[in-house]
Each structure stands twice: as structure tokens, then as C-alpha cells.
Scaffold this active site. Sequence first.
Site, mmCIF file in Angstrom:
data_model
loop_
_atom_site.group_PDB
_atom_site.id
_atom_site.type_symbol
_atom_site.label_atom_id
_atom_site.label_comp_id
_atom_site.label_asym_id
_atom_site.label_seq_id
_atom_site.Cartn_x
_atom_site.Cartn_y
_atom_site.Cartn_z
ATOM 1 N N PRO A 1 54.665 38.771 40.403
ATOM 2 C CA PRO A 1 56.007 39.231 40.027
ATOM 3 C C PRO A 1 57.018 38.099 39.899
ATOM 4 O O PRO A 1 58.045 38.265 39.235
ATOM 5 C CB PRO A 1 56.383 40.173 41.173
ATOM 6 C CG PRO A 1 55.590 39.687 42.349
ATOM 7 C CD PRO A 1 54.280 39.242 41.749
ATOM 8 N N VAL B 1 47.688 38.050 48.590
ATOM 9 C CA VAL B 1 47.010 36.917 49.237
ATOM 10 C C VAL B 1 46.061 36.175 48.294
ATOM 11 O O VAL B 1 45.154 35.468 48.732
ATOM 12 C CB VAL B 1 46.260 37.354 50.522
ATOM 13 C CG1 VAL B 1 47.245 37.823 51.579
ATOM 14 C CG2 VAL B 1 45.218 38.421 50.229
ATOM 15 N N HIS C 1 39.165 45.755 39.205
ATOM 16 C CA HIS C 1 39.993 44.556 39.057
ATOM 17 C C HIS C 1 40.330 44.239 37.598
ATOM 18 O O HIS C 1 41.466 43.877 37.282
ATOM 19 C CB HIS C 1 39.284 43.369 39.708
ATOM 20 C CG HIS C 1 40.205 42.289 40.160
ATOM 21 N ND1 HIS C 1 39.940 41.498 41.249
ATOM 22 C CD2 HIS C 1 41.398 41.844 39.682
ATOM 23 C CE1 HIS C 1 40.930 40.631 41.426
ATOM 24 N NE2 HIS C 1 41.816 40.820 40.474
ATOM 25 N N TYR D 1 38.906 37.188 45.915
ATOM 26 C CA TYR D 1 39.781 36.227 46.597
ATOM 27 C C TYR D 1 39.067 35.562 47.778
ATOM 28 O O TYR D 1 39.562 34.566 48.303
ATOM 29 C CB TYR D 1 41.043 36.912 47.131
ATOM 30 C CG TYR D 1 41.919 37.595 46.117
ATOM 31 C CD1 TYR D 1 41.734 37.433 44.748
ATOM 32 C CD2 TYR D 1 42.962 38.432 46.534
ATOM 33 C CE1 TYR D 1 42.544 38.083 43.831
ATOM 34 C CE2 TYR D 1 43.778 39.075 45.626
ATOM 35 C CZ TYR D 1 43.567 38.908 44.279
ATOM 36 O OH TYR D 1 44.378 39.556 43.381
ATOM 37 N N THR E 1 51.779 32.019 51.524
ATOM 38 C CA THR E 1 51.221 31.763 52.857
ATOM 39 C C THR E 1 52.228 30.999 53.709
ATOM 40 O O THR E 1 51.904 30.559 54.810
ATOM 41 C CB THR E 1 49.907 30.953 52.761
ATOM 42 O OG1 THR E 1 50.152 29.741 52.037
ATOM 43 C CG2 THR E 1 48.817 31.752 52.063
ATOM 44 N N ILE F 1 57.562 34.214 53.127
ATOM 45 C CA ILE F 1 57.125 35.585 53.402
ATOM 46 C C ILE F 1 58.295 36.392 53.952
ATOM 47 O O ILE F 1 58.554 37.525 53.519
ATOM 48 C CB ILE F 1 55.932 35.583 54.384
ATOM 49 C CG1 ILE F 1 54.672 35.053 53.685
ATOM 50 C CG2 ILE F 1 55.679 36.982 54.950
ATOM 51 C CD1 ILE F 1 53.513 34.779 54.626
#
EC number: 1.1.1.-
Length: 283
Positions: free
Chosen positions: A190, A23, A111, A53, A236, A241
Site C-alpha cells: 500500500p 511480513v 496467491h 515468504y 520489521t 510498525i
Amino acid sequence: MNCNYNCVTLHNSVRMPQLGLGVWRAQDGAETANAVRWAIEAGYRHIDTAYIYSNERGVGQGIRESGVPREEVWVTTKVWNSDQGYEKTLAAFERSRELLGLEYIDLYLIHWPGKKKFVDTWKALEKLYEEKKVRAIGVSNFEPHHLTELFKSCKIRPMVNQVELHPLFQQRTLREFCKQHNIAITAWSPLGSGEEAGILKNHVLGEIAKKHNKSPAQVVIRWDIQHGIVTIPKSTNKGRIQENFNVWDFKLTEEEMRQIDELNEDKRIGGDPDNFFPGGEEA
């Protein structure tokens, strides 16, 4: 966790769903909550977010709105560089947990390695793990030398390393290092992080996709899965998705896997962990 699709087993025997929704760049509130809900409705059981984020609240909202029991959804979040250090990390974890509205988090990651504090930060993650506030702990964007430094003092080795990984940047040396140390790999971006990479326009992927009546994105996700890589494509868009999850009804041949393997250019799109210090070099 009872996975309804492929899982990888971490070195602490916890099972982590191999395909998740990322996300990054999703706006907090309705955009994130809708994406998470659509993903869960499509069959995803893994959501990847991070404090930086600024959408952890939306992730929690989407999980609750889905109606699926909390224990059936794997949630990953991450401590940001400016929150590194032992005490600051413990406080950052509680802040993320509150924003998500969850009693526990499945996977908590550092992170970025930064320069100075990741060893103390890791000690905080070990404490969270020992207190059962997280089911697994790991790192993100760590190179072999960062992991080697961490190994010198850690009580618990990372279970996951989340890194940039796609057909043009296959991270073979890092993947082999992590395999030797029983650390699972998760691929961020990816699909190559949009138009700048041009991955999804590659003719090799296009030809393979045609043979299977799939999209190039589905081929790349399937390539990850068959290599044992956890993958978290971000979107989104409800249709994308759903499309990104529809990868369980075909399998790439050995020759097709080899063809994709040969696309590697060692082409990094994101930051280089050795000279990329978002949040300040003091981290």
C-alpha cells in the site's frame, strides 16, 4: 472476532481487521517473530503471510510470544503457484498450518491465478472452508476475468481479493467489480514497495501529512481505511510498525481524499497477473 479497531465484514459475516502487518521479505525466526510481537503489542490484530515468504513459523512464534489469545489475532496465508491443484493445495494448507502452529487459519488465499489450475485449487479452498479449517477464503492478484471464470463453477464466492493497490495504482475498475460482487479488497504494497515508486515523496501527500502532523505513510494508510480497503503495510522496524498503526486519531477531509484520488497513474509496480507466472507457467 472482537476487533479493537476498524473491521470490514466479509460476505459470510466474519469480521476482518482492516489494518494488518505484512511480513513479505521478513526473515524467518527472530526477525519475523519480533515484528509480529511488536505489531500485536502496538495494537494490530491482523498478520499477513504466505508460504512462499518462508516465515510462517516465525509468524506463529510471534503470536505465541505476544501472550494475546489466538482467537484475537487474524492470520492470513496463501497457497503458492507450484502447490496449485486440488490435492496439492490440501497438502499445502496442512503444511502451512503446521508451520504456523495453529489449529485453524482465518483466511486462506490463492496467491496468484496462474494459467490453468485455479478452479481446482478453489475447490480445495471450499473444502477447507466447509470443514471449518479456515474462517474465510479468497484470492490474490485476480483480475475481473479470472473472477468471472471462477464464478462459473464455484459454490462459494471469494470473500477477499488481495491486490497491488496504492495512490499511483488505484485499481478502480477492479475495486468496482469486487464491490458489485461483495468481495473485500486488501491492498498489498500500500505504500508503493519502497523507493522505486516514490509515493511517500509525493508533494501532495507531504502537504497533507504536515497539516495533520503525520507522516506520508500514515496518510496513505488512512486513505485506504476511509475507502474501506483492508491494508497490510510491511515492516520489521519497531518504530515504523508502531507509526503505521497510529492512524486512528485523525481523519482526512473529503478534499484531501479527492487530492489523493487524483494521484492515480495506473502505475503497476509488481507483476501483471495476466503475464506473471512465478512458480512456473504450468500453474
